[in-house]
Design a protein around this motif. Structure first.
Motif, mmCIF file in Angstrom:
data_model
loop_
_atom_site.group_PDB
_atom_site.id
_atom_site.type_symbol
_atom_site.label_atom_id
_atom_site.label_comp_id
_atom_site.label_asym_id
_atom_site.label_seq_id
_atom_site.Cartn_x
_atom_site.Cartn_y
_atom_site.Cartn_z
ATOM 1 N N VAL A 1 0.038 -3.726 8.886
ATOM 2 C CA VAL A 1 -1.347 -4.189 8.727
ATOM 3 C C VAL A 1 -1.697 -5.059 9.926
ATOM 4 C CG1 VAL A 1 -2.955 -5.529 7.314
ATOM 5 C CG2 VAL A 1 -1.192 -4.141 6.207
ATOM 6 N N SER A 2 -2.878 -4.853 10.476
ATOM 7 C CA SER A 2 -3.309 -5.629 11.640
ATOM 8 C C SER A 2 -4.816 -5.833 11.574
ATOM 9 C CB SER A 2 -2.931 -4.898 12.932
ATOM 10 O OG SER A 2 -3.201 -5.698 14.068
ATOM 11 N N SER A 3 -5.277 -6.930 12.136
ATOM 12 C CA SER A 3 -6.695 -7.268 12.085
ATOM 13 C C SER A 3 -7.549 -6.224 12.794
ATOM 14 C CB SER A 3 -6.935 -8.633 12.725
ATOM 15 O OG SER A 3 -8.321 -8.888 12.852
ATOM 16 N N GLU A 4 -8.648 -5.860 12.155
ATOM 17 C CA GLU A 4 -9.572 -4.889 12.742
ATOM 18 C C GLU A 4 -10.359 -5.475 13.902
ATOM 19 O OE1 GLU A 4 -12.115 -7.295 10.053
ATOM 20 O OE2 GLU A 4 -10.050 -6.550 10.044
ATOM 21 N N SER A 5 -10.307 -6.785 14.071
ATOM 22 C CA SER A 5 -11.058 -7.415 15.157
ATOM 23 C C SER A 5 -10.339 -7.307 16.499
ATOM 24 C CB SER A 5 -11.315 -8.893 14.835
ATOM 25 O OG SER A 5 -10.100 -9.617 14.804
ATOM 26 N N ARG A 6 -9.072 -6.942 16.487
ATOM 27 C CA ARG A 6 -8.319 -6.840 17.733
ATOM 28 C C ARG A 6 -8.670 -5.553 18.478
ATOM 29 N NH1 ARG A 6 -3.283 -8.508 14.438
ATOM 30 N NH2 ARG A 6 -3.166 -10.763 14.785
ATOM 31 N N ASP A 7 -8.654 -5.642 19.799
ATOM 32 C CA ASP A 7 -8.848 -4.441 20.612
ATOM 33 C C ASP A 7 -7.607 -3.558 20.587
ATOM 34 O OD1 ASP A 7 -11.433 -5.172 21.388
ATOM 35 O OD2 ASP A 7 -10.670 -6.390 23.052
ATOM 36 N N TYR A 8 -6.448 -4.184 20.402
ATOM 37 C CA TYR A 8 -5.185 -3.452 20.383
ATOM 38 C C TYR A 8 -4.299 -4.004 19.269
ATOM 39 C CZ TYR A 8 -6.797 -2.740 25.178
ATOM 40 O OH TYR A 8 -7.557 -2.461 26.280
ATOM 41 N N ALA B 1 2.613 -19.175 22.898
ATOM 42 C CA ALA B 1 1.615 -18.404 22.157
ATOM 43 C C ALA B 1 2.311 -17.302 21.386
ATOM 44 C CB ALA B 1 0.582 -17.808 23.106
ATOM 45 N N SER B 2 1.788 -16.988 20.220
ATOM 46 C CA SER B 2 2.289 -15.852 19.454
ATOM 47 C C SER B 2 1.532 -14.606 19.882
ATOM 48 C CB SER B 2 2.097 -16.095 17.957
ATOM 49 O OG SER B 2 0.720 -16.045 17.640
ATOM 50 N N LEU B 3 2.007 -13.442 19.454
ATOM 51 C CA LEU B 3 1.266 -12.217 19.741
ATOM 52 C C LEU B 3 -0.108 -12.253 19.079
ATOM 53 C CD1 LEU B 3 3.920 -9.354 19.557
ATOM 54 C CD2 LEU B 3 2.778 -10.277 21.570
ATOM 55 N N ALA B 4 -0.196 -12.906 17.922
ATOM 56 C CA ALA B 4 -1.505 -13.052 17.274
ATOM 57 C C ALA B 4 -2.456 -13.832 18.175
ATOM 58 C CB ALA B 4 -1.349 -13.751 15.927
ATOM 59 N N ASP B 5 -1.928 -14.863 18.847
ATOM 60 C CA ASP B 5 -2.752 -15.629 19.783
ATOM 61 C C ASP B 5 -3.163 -14.765 20.975
ATOM 62 O OD1 ASP B 5 -2.486 -17.976 18.273
ATOM 63 O OD2 ASP B 5 -0.623 -18.503 19.292
ATOM 64 N N LEU B 6 -2.189 -14.063 21.539
ATOM 65 C CA LEU B 6 -2.445 -13.293 22.755
ATOM 66 C C LEU B 6 -3.453 -12.177 22.526
ATOM 67 C CD1 LEU B 6 1.140 -12.934 24.287
ATOM 68 C CD2 LEU B 6 -0.619 -14.619 24.824
ATOM 69 N N TYR B 7 -3.487 -11.624 21.319
ATOM 70 C CA TYR B 7 -4.374 -10.493 21.047
ATOM 71 C C TYR B 7 -5.610 -10.890 20.248
ATOM 72 C CZ TYR B 7 -1.217 -7.252 23.254
ATOM 73 O OH TYR B 7 -0.467 -6.584 24.199
ATOM 74 N N ASP B 8 -5.871 -12.185 20.166
ATOM 75 C CA ASP B 8 -7.140 -12.648 19.608
ATOM 76 C C ASP B 8 -8.244 -12.235 20.583
ATOM 77 O OD1 ASP B 8 -9.455 -14.103 18.961
ATOM 78 O OD2 ASP B 8 -8.299 -15.799 18.199
ATOM 79 N N PRO B 9 -9.196 -11.394 20.173
ATOM 80 C CA PRO B 9 -10.188 -10.883 21.130
ATOM 81 C C PRO B 9 -11.056 -11.965 21.760
ATOM 82 C CG PRO B 9 -10.828 -10.373 18.871
ATOM 83 C CD PRO B 9 -9.422 -10.891 18.811
#
Length: 210
Positions: free
Chosen positions: A39-46, A152-160
């Motif tokens: 499961v991953s946030s739909e707001s992310r580009d990747y 930073a976590s991957l969640a941080d890095l991929y926050d759009p």
């Protein structure tokens, strides 16, 4: 656990009751593997996909691709794959729910990429991993890169909203490399990518007699 296994109708499960403290099945990859969140946030580009060694244990909440290369990581981390994900994946509320059967198994990979194209994708994929490391790679939680730099976590890095510019640029270069594996003319939108992928999928199905 011993009582549970002894009560099973499967002979193999009952036999495992002799070792109740051990896993019944070991599915951990023995090679480098890709880790794709279920499961991953739909707001992310990747979707933030991990490229991990076998000593990192995968949980039951993720999908794994054993024996993966940088090329595989690159294609699955690209805008092309994300265009496919947005169209075919399931949802948990509004979040992406990545399925190995529906999303991954049906994804049309580049049919016959040239060696040079594969190498360009691998190089661009490594640049994405390098950019993650530069910005604070969070594959194993929070990892400081150098003294004085915030982790930073991957969640941080991929926050759009706050995705670091080096990572944005690395993914843009990866997108171009992956797109070229499918066709020479550039794709100008995700709609073009989706139309191309579904046409390719239909061609693959027809070629298999479907």
């Amino acid at each position: 656990m011993k009582r549970h296994r002894l009560a099973s109708s499967r002979a193999t499960t009952r036999a495992l009751a002799q070792q109740p403290a051990l896993f019944g099945e070991i599915r951990q990859p023995t090679t480098n593997y890709l880790l794709i969140p279920g499961v991953s946030s739909e707001s992310r580009d990747y979707i933030p996909i991990g490229f991990l060694r076998p000593n990192v244990i995968a949980s039951n909440l993720v999908n794994v691709v054993p024996g993966a290369t940088l090329y595989h990581f690159g294609v699955l981390s690209s805008a092309m794959h994300m265009a496919w994900v947005r169209q075919v994946c399931g949802r948990l509320e509004s979040r992406f729910r990545y399925s190995n059967q529906i999303v991954y198994n049906n994804f049309p990979w580049p049919p016959a990429p040239r060696r040079a194209a594969v190498e360009r994708v691998a190089e661009a994929a490594q640049a994405v991993l390098d950019a993650r490391q530069e910005c604070g790679d969070g594959r194993h939680g929070y990892l400081p890169v150098r003294r004085g730099q915030a982790a930073a976590s991957l969640a941080d890095l991929y926050d759009p909203l706050v995705m670091p510019l080096p990572l944005v640029k690395a993914h843009a270069a990866l997108n171009r490399a992956v797109d070229r594996c499918y066709r020479r003319p550039a794709f100008h939108s995700d709609r073009e990518r989706v139309e191309f992928l579904f046409a390719l999928y239909e061609a693959i199905v027809r070629s298999r007699g479907g």
